[in-house]
Scaffold this motif. Structure first.
Motif, PDB file in Angstrom:
ATOM      1  N   PRO A 132     103.445 -12.745 -33.018  1.00 15.90           N
ATOM      2  CA  PRO A 132     102.659 -11.529 -32.750  1.00 15.90           C
ATOM      3  C   PRO A 132     101.881 -11.011 -33.966  1.00 15.90           C
ATOM      4  O   PRO A 132     100.742 -10.558 -33.826  1.00 15.90           O
ATOM      5  N   GLU A 133     102.465 -11.092 -35.141  1.00  6.45           N
ATOM      6  CA  GLU A 133     101.794 -10.583 -36.339  1.00  6.45           C
ATOM      7  C   GLU A 133     100.482 -11.310 -36.604  1.00  6.45           C
ATOM      8  O   GLU A 133      99.479 -10.683 -36.962  1.00  6.45           O
ATOM      9  N   HIS A 134     100.487 -12.621 -36.426  1.00  6.34           N
ATOM     10  CA  HIS A 134      99.268 -13.374 -36.705  1.00  6.34           C
ATOM     11  C   HIS A 134      98.240 -13.254 -35.590  1.00  6.34           C
ATOM     12  O   HIS A 134      97.040 -13.356 -35.843  1.00  6.34           O
ATOM     13  N   VAL A 135      98.671 -13.007 -34.372  1.00  5.15           N
ATOM     14  CA  VAL A 135      97.713 -12.740 -33.301  1.00  5.15           C
ATOM     15  C   VAL A 135      96.928 -11.479 -33.645  1.00  5.15           C
ATOM     16  O   VAL A 135      95.697 -11.439 -33.514  1.00  5.15           O
ATOM     17  N   VAL A 136      97.609 -10.462 -34.126  1.00  2.00           N
ATOM     18  CA  VAL A 136      96.941  -9.219 -34.531  1.00  2.00           C
ATOM     19  C   VAL A 136      96.000  -9.485 -35.696  1.00  2.00           C
ATOM     20  O   VAL A 136      94.863  -8.989 -35.711  1.00  2.00           O
ATOM     21  N   ASP A 137      96.436 -10.273 -36.673  1.00  2.00           N
ATOM     22  CA  ASP A 137      95.582 -10.590 -37.822  1.00  2.00           C
ATOM     23  C   ASP A 137      94.302 -11.302 -37.388  1.00  2.00           C
ATOM     24  O   ASP A 137      93.209 -11.011 -37.884  1.00  2.00           O
ATOM     25  N   VAL A 138      94.413 -12.249 -36.453  1.00  2.00           N
ATOM     26  CA  VAL A 138      93.228 -12.949 -35.957  1.00  2.00           C
ATOM     27  C   VAL A 138      92.326 -11.965 -35.219  1.00  2.00           C
ATOM     28  O   VAL A 138      91.116 -11.927 -35.435  1.00  2.00           O
ATOM     29  N   GLN A 146     109.028 -17.946 -35.670  1.00  2.00           N
ATOM     30  CA  GLN A 146     108.995 -18.538 -34.339  1.00  2.00           C
ATOM     31  C   GLN A 146     107.804 -17.974 -33.577  1.00  2.00           C
ATOM     32  O   GLN A 146     107.535 -16.773 -33.639  1.00  2.00           O
ATOM     33  N   ALA A 147     107.098 -18.805 -32.861  1.00  2.44           N
ATOM     34  CA  ALA A 147     106.034 -18.348 -31.977  1.00  2.44           C
ATOM     35  C   ALA A 147     106.680 -17.742 -30.737  1.00  2.44           C
ATOM     36  O   ALA A 147     107.677 -18.254 -30.237  1.00  2.44           O
ATOM     37  N   THR A 148     106.126 -16.647 -30.271  1.00  5.24           N
ATOM     38  CA  THR A 148     106.641 -16.016 -29.061  1.00  5.24           C
ATOM     39  C   THR A 148     105.673 -16.171 -27.897  1.00  5.24           C
ATOM     40  O   THR A 148     105.944 -15.696 -26.803  1.00  5.24           O
ATOM     41  N   GLY A 149     104.549 -16.797 -28.157  1.00  4.18           N
ATOM     42  CA  GLY A 149     103.541 -17.011 -27.133  1.00  4.18           C
ATOM     43  C   GLY A 149     102.459 -17.915 -27.668  1.00  4.18           C
ATOM     44  O   GLY A 149     102.667 -18.648 -28.637  1.00  4.18           O
ATOM     45  N   THR A 150     101.304 -17.855 -27.041  1.00  5.02           N
ATOM     46  CA  THR A 150     100.166 -18.664 -27.464  1.00  5.02           C
ATOM     47  C   THR A 150      98.947 -17.771 -27.621  1.00  5.02           C
ATOM     48  O   THR A 150      98.910 -16.653 -27.119  1.00  5.02           O
ATOM     49  N   VAL A 151      97.940 -18.308 -28.323  1.00  6.41           N
ATOM     50  CA  VAL A 151      96.687 -17.590 -28.491  1.00  6.41           C
ATOM     51  C   VAL A 151      95.552 -18.610 -28.458  1.00  6.41           C
ATOM     52  O   VAL A 151      95.700 -19.744 -28.908  1.00  6.41           O
ATOM     53  N   GLY A 152      94.414 -18.183 -27.891  1.00  2.21           N
ATOM     54  CA  GLY A 152      93.222 -19.013 -27.887  1.00  2.21           C
ATOM     55  C   GLY A 152      92.382 -18.718 -29.116  1.00  2.21           C
ATOM     56  O   GLY A 152      92.080 -17.559 -29.397  1.00  2.21           O
TER      57      GLY A 152
END
Length: 97
Positions: free
Chosen positions: A53-59, A16-22
């Motif tokens: 959150p995990e993929h935001v960190v990866d990006v 599940q996404a917990t937020g958004t990222v640009g």
């Protein structure tokens, strides 16, 4: 909120996404999952996608091929290569992580 667009792109178990990222990207799968499109710069679109959150960190750490963190929307300028643009909306990560 929906599933993480980066989980879908990376073909890993969906979270599940917990937020958004640009993001700055030209990856078709991510463009299909965009929530907002803030424009284009040098052939890449500045998009907002749902993210875990995990993929935001990866990006952020440069671990996802074809994707960069979008900090601001660059506008075309003169030949000096200077970058300008709105700063408020572009830094859009809003996860609780």
């Amino acid at each position: 909120m929906s599933f993480c667009a980066l989980c879908i792109y990376l073909e890993v178990p969906l979270r599940q996404a917990t937020g958004t990222v640009g993001l700055l990207t030209s990856v078709p799968v991510l463009l299909d999952w965009k929530l907002d499109d803030l424009g284009e710069n040098a052939g890449e679109s500045h998009i907002i996608v749902p993210a875990c959150p995990e993929h935001v960190v990866d990006v952020y750490r440069g671990r996802v091929e074809g994707v960069r963190m979008a900090w601001r929307l660059a506008e075309p300028t003169g030949t000096d290569g200077a970058v300008s643009g709105p700063q408020g909306r572009a830094a859009t990560f809003s996860s609780r992580a």
